[in-house]
Each structure stands twice: as C-alpha cells, then as structure tokens.
Design an enzyme around this catalytic site. Structure first.
Site, PDB file in Angstrom:
ATOM      1  N   GLY A   1       0.795  -1.231   0.000  1.00 41.71           N
ATOM      2  CA  GLY A   1       0.000   0.000   0.000  1.00 41.71           C
ATOM      3  C   GLY A   1       0.827   1.280   0.000  1.00 41.71           C
ATOM      4  O   GLY A   1       0.255   2.381  -0.058  1.00 41.71           O
ATOM      5  N   GLU A   2       2.151   1.159   0.078  1.00 37.87           N
ATOM      6  CA  GLU A   2       2.974   2.377   0.065  1.00 37.87           C
ATOM      7  C   GLU A   2       3.098   2.927  -1.353  1.00 37.87           C
ATOM      8  O   GLU A   2       3.107   2.174  -2.327  1.00 37.87           O
ATOM      9  CB  GLU A   2       4.364   2.077   0.649  1.00 37.87           C
ATOM     10  CG  GLU A   2       4.305   1.790   2.146  1.00 37.87           C
ATOM     11  CD  GLU A   2       5.673   1.566   2.778  1.00 37.87           C
ATOM     12  OE1 GLU A   2       6.671   1.444   2.033  1.00 37.87           O
ATOM     13  OE2 GLU A   2       5.729   1.497   4.009  1.00 37.87           O
TER      14      GLU A   2
ATOM     15  N   ARG B   1     -10.311  23.079   5.002  1.00 35.09           N
ATOM     16  CA  ARG B   1     -11.431  23.447   5.884  1.00 35.09           C
ATOM     17  C   ARG B   1     -11.120  23.185   7.349  1.00 35.09           C
ATOM     18  O   ARG B   1     -11.808  23.682   8.228  1.00 35.09           O
ATOM     19  CB  ARG B   1     -12.710  22.711   5.446  1.00 35.09           C
ATOM     20  CG  ARG B   1     -13.300  23.300   4.177  1.00 35.09           C
ATOM     21  CD  ARG B   1     -14.507  22.550   3.697  1.00 35.09           C
ATOM     22  NE  ARG B   1     -14.156  21.219   3.222  1.00 35.09           N
ATOM     23  CZ  ARG B   1     -15.035  20.308   2.829  1.00 35.09           C
ATOM     24  NH1 ARG B   1     -16.322  20.590   2.864  1.00 35.09           N
ATOM     25  NH2 ARG B   1     -14.636  19.135   2.395  1.00 35.09           N
ATOM     26  N   GLN B   2     -10.063  22.378   7.628  1.00 38.23           N
ATOM     27  CA  GLN B   2      -9.631  22.190   9.026  1.00 38.23           C
ATOM     28  C   GLN B   2      -8.528  23.217   9.281  1.00 38.23           C
ATOM     29  O   GLN B   2      -7.356  22.899   9.506  1.00 38.23           O
ATOM     30  CB  GLN B   2      -9.135  20.747   9.242  1.00 38.23           C
ATOM     31  CG  GLN B   2      -8.814  20.399  10.697  1.00 38.23           C
ATOM     32  CD  GLN B   2     -10.028  20.372  11.628  1.00 38.23           C
ATOM     33  OE1 GLN B   2     -11.124  20.048  11.216  1.00 38.23           O
ATOM     34  NE2 GLN B   2      -9.824  20.725  12.886  1.00 38.23           N
TER      35      GLN B   2
ATOM     36  N   HIS C   1      -9.800  27.703   0.625  1.00 36.59           N
ATOM     37  CA  HIS C   1     -10.964  27.903   1.495  1.00 36.59           C
ATOM     38  C   HIS C   1     -10.668  28.902   2.613  1.00 36.59           C
ATOM     39  O   HIS C   1     -11.498  29.750   2.940  1.00 36.59           O
ATOM     40  CB  HIS C   1     -11.418  26.570   2.075  1.00 36.59           C
ATOM     41  CG  HIS C   1     -12.640  26.700   2.907  1.00 36.59           C
ATOM     42  ND1 HIS C   1     -13.880  26.938   2.357  1.00 36.59           N
ATOM     43  CD2 HIS C   1     -12.818  26.678   4.233  1.00 36.59           C
ATOM     44  CE1 HIS C   1     -14.764  27.044   3.332  1.00 36.59           C
ATOM     45  NE2 HIS C   1     -14.149  26.886   4.478  1.00 36.59           N
TER      46      HIS C   1
ATOM     47  N   LYS D   1     -27.016  30.040   5.724  1.00 34.51           N
ATOM     48  CA  LYS D   1     -26.882  28.580   5.889  1.00 34.51           C
ATOM     49  C   LYS D   1     -26.518  28.244   7.334  1.00 34.51           C
ATOM     50  O   LYS D   1     -25.728  28.929   7.955  1.00 34.51           O
ATOM     51  CB  LYS D   1     -25.779  28.088   4.958  1.00 34.51           C
ATOM     52  CG  LYS D   1     -25.460  26.610   5.072  1.00 34.51           C
ATOM     53  CD  LYS D   1     -24.405  26.165   4.073  1.00 34.51           C
ATOM     54  CE  LYS D   1     -22.994  26.505   4.503  1.00 34.51           C
ATOM     55  NZ  LYS D   1     -21.971  25.871   3.658  1.00 34.51           N
TER      56      LYS D   1
ATOM     57  N   ARG E   1     -25.026  24.878   9.349  1.00 36.61           N
ATOM     58  CA  ARG E   1     -24.545  23.490   9.196  1.00 36.61           C
ATOM     59  C   ARG E   1     -24.993  22.694  10.423  1.00 36.61           C
ATOM     60  O   ARG E   1     -24.661  23.036  11.555  1.00 36.61           O
ATOM     61  CB  ARG E   1     -23.018  23.473   9.044  1.00 36.61           C
ATOM     62  CG  ARG E   1     -22.467  22.086   8.847  1.00 36.61           C
ATOM     63  CD  ARG E   1     -21.047  22.121   8.334  1.00 36.61           C
ATOM     64  NE  ARG E   1     -20.970  22.471   6.923  1.00 36.61           N
ATOM     65  CZ  ARG E   1     -21.249  21.623   5.934  1.00 36.61           C
ATOM     66  NH1 ARG E   1     -21.639  20.378   6.204  1.00 36.61           N
ATOM     67  NH2 ARG E   1     -21.142  21.995   4.685  1.00 36.61           N
TER      68      ARG E   1
ATOM     69  N   ASP F   1     -19.782  28.783  -5.535  1.00 36.69           N
ATOM     70  CA  ASP F   1     -19.146  28.429  -4.256  1.00 36.69           C
ATOM     71  C   ASP F   1     -17.728  27.959  -4.543  1.00 36.69           C
ATOM     72  O   ASP F   1     -17.401  27.618  -5.682  1.00 36.69           O
ATOM     73  CB  ASP F   1     -19.950  27.333  -3.540  1.00 36.69           C
ATOM     74  CG  ASP F   1     -19.747  27.361  -2.020  1.00 36.69           C
ATOM     75  OD1 ASP F   1     -18.901  28.143  -1.525  1.00 36.69           O
ATOM     76  OD2 ASP F   1     -20.431  26.588  -1.324  1.00 36.69           O
TER      77      ASP F   1
HETATM   78  C1  R5P Z   1     -18.142  25.778   3.141  1.00 28.67           C
HETATM   79  O1  R5P Z   1     -17.836  26.691   3.856  1.00 28.67           O
HETATM   80  C2  R5P Z   1     -17.731  25.649   1.716  1.00 28.67           C
HETATM   81  O2  R5P Z   1     -17.594  26.883   1.080  1.00 28.67           O
HETATM   82  C3  R5P Z   1     -18.723  24.809   0.944  1.00 28.67           C
HETATM   83  O3  R5P Z   1     -19.982  25.474   0.957  1.00 28.67           O
HETATM   84  C4  R5P Z   1     -18.877  23.478   1.598  1.00 28.67           C
HETATM   85  O4  R5P Z   1     -17.626  22.962   1.921  1.00 28.67           O
HETATM   86  C5  R5P Z   1     -19.579  22.526   0.672  1.00 28.67           C
HETATM   87  O5  R5P Z   1     -19.685  21.311   1.345  1.00 28.67           O
HETATM   88  P1  R5P Z   1     -20.852  20.299   1.048  1.00 28.67           P
HETATM   89  O6  R5P Z   1     -20.889  20.102  -0.446  1.00 28.67           O
HETATM   90  O7  R5P Z   1     -20.435  19.048   1.786  1.00 28.67           O
HETATM   91  O8  R5P Z   1     -22.101  20.874   1.577  1.00 28.67           O
END
Ligand code: R5P
Length: 286
Positions: A34-35, A86-87, A121, A183, A185, A209
């Site tokens: 797997g490497e 995103r992290q 992001h 939005k 989440r 987006d």
């Molecule tokens: C969030 O802040 C990003 O800009 C996208 O809106 C998000 O990552 C999209 O994720 P998903 O398609 O899982 O809703």
C-alpha cells in the site's frame, strides 16, 4: 520543466503546452503493502514547477515524494486543490489544525521556492508557508463560461456569507445582480438554510461556491431556490470534490447543469485553470 503529480496530470500537461515547457515523464505506483512509489524518469531541470492537487492522503505522500526528488532545485509548487483547507482552525480541544500540519510538512522543501493555491478555502493556509505564496482566483473563468450560456435575466447567488466575495466577482464580470443565502450546518453532511427573500422568480440562477463536497449545501440551495420559483438553477464551483452520491443529490434537487474547474479532474471539470496557472508562472518575479 513541469512535473504533473498523479492527481493533476492533465492539468499539468495543459500548463506545459501553454508555456511551451517540457512535461516530465514520471512513474507513480503502489507497492503491494500500500505504500506509494514515485520516480521522475525524465532528467530534471534546475527550475521545476510541480503541479499536484491533494484530494487524498496518498496524494499528499506523492507530493512529498516529488518535493524530495526535486529538493536541490528551485521549485514552484502549484496545489490546485489543497485538501484539509477546511480544518484551518481548532474547532474543539484536542483537534489538529490539519491545514497547518500539511503546509508545515511541505514548507521545508520550499526554502527558495514559491507556492500557488487556487481559491483556498481559508486564506490562513498561506500563512503556514514561510516561502512566498499566492492564492489564485478562478472565479472569472467560471463566470465567463456561465456568460457564454446566454441565460435569461440571471442572478448570482452565494450559498452563504463565506462565498459572497466570489459571487460579487462573478456578478460584476457578468454584469448582473448577486445575493446570498443564510446557511446553518447541522452536521458534517446536513445543512439547513433559513429562507431569505431573493427575487429569483422566473429568473435563471447561478450559485457560486468554492467547492462542492457532499453536495449538501448546493442541493439544499437548489431546492430552496426552485421552491421560490427560480427558472433554471446552475452551479459553478472551483473545486468539484463530489464525494459519495453528491452528483445524484444535485440532479435530484433539480440542477440544470454543474460547471467546475479542473483543480480536480471530474466529469464536471469543463473550465480549465491552466491559463490562470500559466499566467501566474509567466509573470512570477521570484
Ligand atoms: C463551506 O464553507 C464551503 O464553502 C462549501 O460550501 C462546503 O464545503 C460545501 O460542502 P458540502 O458540499 O459538503 O455541503
């Protein structure tokens, strides 16, 4: 010389063609345990451009291997899609700031180098590179593609406040209005949107987006806008991550068409960021 990592081979070839530079021949393989295995077969130049998106952990390893191969050269690194962006914060105690961890692993290879990201992001990711860095914006490329469709009285919508700047750039390029949705989440895969009064009745709508991952955000936005009487709803996103059944969700929600760039090579990647990367490399002063 341009080196295309395994996740960005076609894009790297397109950039090499625009710049009339050689594209290196590389061998990417997986050992039985797997490497990952990487060999740059072509003889290396002194001045190298590596192009490799990192949608998976394995792609990060391939990138580290390529950087190691080129460690005595001047390297410009292009990461069209930077995974883990995103992290970018420690949301809960004990979590890793993974975007920082990955940037810090790449950074030692880029002492005299430069890094280019595309619609990253979180801009804070750039600050984790000690070398020079730049975020390239692919929004106008997507806007031009949408403009070529000849939509009827279109309006550009951002699915949240985070993408408003992108919607504004796209709308200004297209000479149309823009707005955003609110939005919330609920979990990693669930999103709800508070209804917001947007004049979409009878109009074509384009939602912009930075990325589509599970498709939850966009699917909810499409349904909401369709319920408010929108005519056709189009999606424009830079990074088509499209995990699991994202595409099915989007089309079941009533999307007319999805347009994305080739920072990730998917069926919807009909807008190439190759000219954007080539321009940045051509005009680089470092
Ligand atoms: C969030 O802040 C990003 O800009 C996208 O809106 C998000 O990552 C999209 O994720 P998903 O398609 O899982 O809703």
């Amino acid at each position: 010389m341009i080196i295309g990592g395994p996740a960005s081979q076609l894009l790297a070839c397109k950039v090499a063609a625009i710049l009339s530079e050689e594209i290196a021949l590389c061998d990417y393989r997986i050992f039985p345990d797997g490497e990952a295995y990487t060999q740059v077969v072509s003889e290396l130049d002194d001045d190298i451009v590596i192009i490799q998106s990192t949608p998976s952990d394995r792609d990060i390893v391939y990138l580290l291997q390529l950087l190691d191969v080129c460690k005595d050269r001047k390297v410009s690194l292009v990461i069209p899609y930077f995974g883990y962006a995103r992290q970018d914060k420690i949301f809960r105690p004990g979590e890793a700031m993974t975007a920082r961890a990955i940037a810090s692993a790449l950074d030692p290879f880029l002492e005299d180098g430069y890094v280019y990201l595309i619609n990253i992001h979180a801009k804070s990711v750039l600050s984790h590179f000690k070398c020079g860095s730049k975020n390239l914006d692919a929004t106008v490329l997507l806007a031009d593609k949408i403009q070529s469709l000849g939509l009827e009285n279109p309006v550009v919508i951002s699915p949240d406040k985070g993408a408003v700047a992108m919607a504004q750039t796209a709308a200004s390029r297209m000479g149309v209005e823009y707005d955003y949705l609110q939005k919330t989440r609920l979990s990693g895969t669930e999103v709800s949107m508070a209804p917001k009064e947007i004049a979409v009745k009878g109009r074509d709508v384009v939602i912009f987006d930075d990325m589509i991952a599970t498709g939850g955000t966009m699917a909810t936005a499409i349904s909401m806008l369709r319920n408010q009487g929108a005519n056709r709803v189009y999606l424009a996103a830079v990074h088509p991550v499209l995990t699991g059944s994202a595409v099915l969700k989007l089309y079941r929600s009533g999307v007319e068409a999805v347009f994305a760039t080739d920072t990730l090579d998917k069926g919807v990647s009909t807008v190439s960021v190759a000219p954007l990367i080539a321009d940045a490399l051509k005009t680089a002063t470092h």
